[in-house]
Design a protein around this motif. Structure first.
Motif, mmCIF file in Angstrom:
data_model
loop_
_atom_site.group_PDB
_atom_site.id
_atom_site.type_symbol
_atom_site.label_atom_id
_atom_site.label_comp_id
_atom_site.label_asym_id
_atom_site.label_seq_id
_atom_site.Cartn_x
_atom_site.Cartn_y
_atom_site.Cartn_z
ATOM 1 N N TYR A 195 8.519 -8.615 3.318
ATOM 2 C CA TYR A 195 7.976 -7.277 3.145
ATOM 3 C C TYR A 195 8.181 -6.748 1.728
ATOM 4 N N ALA A 196 7.379 -5.750 1.409
ATOM 5 C CA ALA A 196 7.545 -4.944 0.198
ATOM 6 C C ALA A 196 7.619 -3.491 0.655
ATOM 7 N N GLU A 197 8.484 -2.704 0.000
ATOM 8 C CA GLU A 197 8.716 -1.330 0.444
ATOM 9 C C GLU A 197 8.874 -0.400 -0.750
ATOM 10 N N GLY A 233 17.563 -7.946 1.216
ATOM 11 C CA GLY A 233 16.581 -7.970 0.149
ATOM 12 C C GLY A 233 17.142 -7.508 -1.181
ATOM 13 N N ARG A 246 6.832 0.623 4.408
ATOM 14 C CA ARG A 246 7.035 -0.822 4.286
ATOM 15 C C ARG A 246 5.762 -1.556 4.678
ATOM 16 N N PHE A 304 11.847 0.352 -5.341
ATOM 17 C CA PHE A 304 10.905 -0.669 -4.872
ATOM 18 C C PHE A 304 11.725 -1.851 -4.352
ATOM 19 N N LYS A 305 11.434 -2.290 -3.099
ATOM 20 C CA LYS A 305 12.222 -3.331 -2.453
ATOM 21 C C LYS A 305 11.340 -4.500 -2.029
ATOM 22 N N VAL A 306 11.919 -5.668 -2.043
ATOM 23 C CA VAL A 306 11.313 -6.865 -1.435
ATOM 24 C C VAL A 306 12.402 -7.536 -0.609
ATOM 25 N N TYR A 327 16.224 -4.869 -4.745
ATOM 26 C CA TYR A 327 15.479 -3.661 -5.097
ATOM 27 C C TYR A 327 15.707 -3.273 -6.548
#
Length: 227
Positions: A123-125, A180, A111, A168-170, A182
């Motif tokens: 965040y981005a993960e 969030g 992350r 991919f998550k935000v 994804y």
């Protein structure tokens, strides 16, 4: 007693006090690297429990358990966890054949908290998971406008297969909450297309695009707690 002895005793007393005052090196002589490592260790026990839902041709409500290493005020965090989902195709026509199944997916990721603020971070993960599929059921429905005329269900574990996936998550994370959106991509479709196509008891074509699905979109909400 001479003045030299008195001055020496005073200096010795002051030196003792100064030496004692410098024992806490993080306060007297701050070391950014050491302080950052200690801050990470103090915030490495972030466990969370939450709910999620995803879908496209299939819809999947589920539960998730996760761990985050580090604070949301740091640039990078390690993440790991597991999802438990119920996969079920979405169909709107009156005659259809579908497959539903359970999915257990342990994952690990990295992350990046790209916008950090005292009240929370954006965040981005990126995650990699291994999806274990089970309890596959083949459903046959035929209905009219007013009622279901025929409904049949059969189990067959060969209908689904295990595979790797990515996500991919935000999202936004604060002290105790994390939520969030994804997007997921499976490296292989969950349904065993070759087996379904070759087995005469199943209707490959009636399942439509759901049998080839690899992409889906989802959302989640997690509450953190400490052990």
């Amino acid at each position: 007693m001479s003045w030299k002895s008195i001055i020496f005793a005073i200096l010795l007393f002051l030196a003792t006090i100064c030496a004692h005052a410098q024992t806490d090196d993080l306060l007297w002589n701050p070391n950014p690297i050491k302080k950052k490592l200690q801050f990470t260790l103090d915030n490495s026990y972030n466990f969370g429990f939450g709910i999620e839902a995803e879908g496209f041709y299939n819809y999947s409500p589920g539960l998730l358990l996760m761990w985050r290493g580090g604070s949301h005020r740091q640039l990078l965090n390690l993440t790991a966890g597991a999802e438990l989902l119920y996969q079920n195709p979405v169909r709107t026509n009156r005659r259809y054949h579908t497959i539903s199944f359970g999915q257990f997916a342990p994952y690990a990721g990295l992350r990046i908290n790209f916008f950090r603020h005292p009240s929370g971070s954006l965040y981005a993960e990126g995650d990699v998971s291994y999806n274990l599929n089970f309890e596959a059921k083949y459903h046959t429905h035929f209905s009219t406008q007013s009622q279901i005329i025929k409904k049949d269900t059969s189990r067959d574990s060969v209908l689904v297969r295990n595979h790797w996936g990515s996500a991919f998550k935000v999202g936004f994370v604060a002290e105790s909450i994390d939520f969030g959106l994804y997007a997921k991509y499976d490296f292989k479709p969950s349904l065993n297309q070759k087996f379904i196509y070759e087995e005469p008891v199943y209707d490959y074509y009636s399942m439509g695009p759901a049998i080839n699905e690899r992409w889906c979109l989802g959302l989640y909400c997690i509450i953190y707690f400490r052990l």
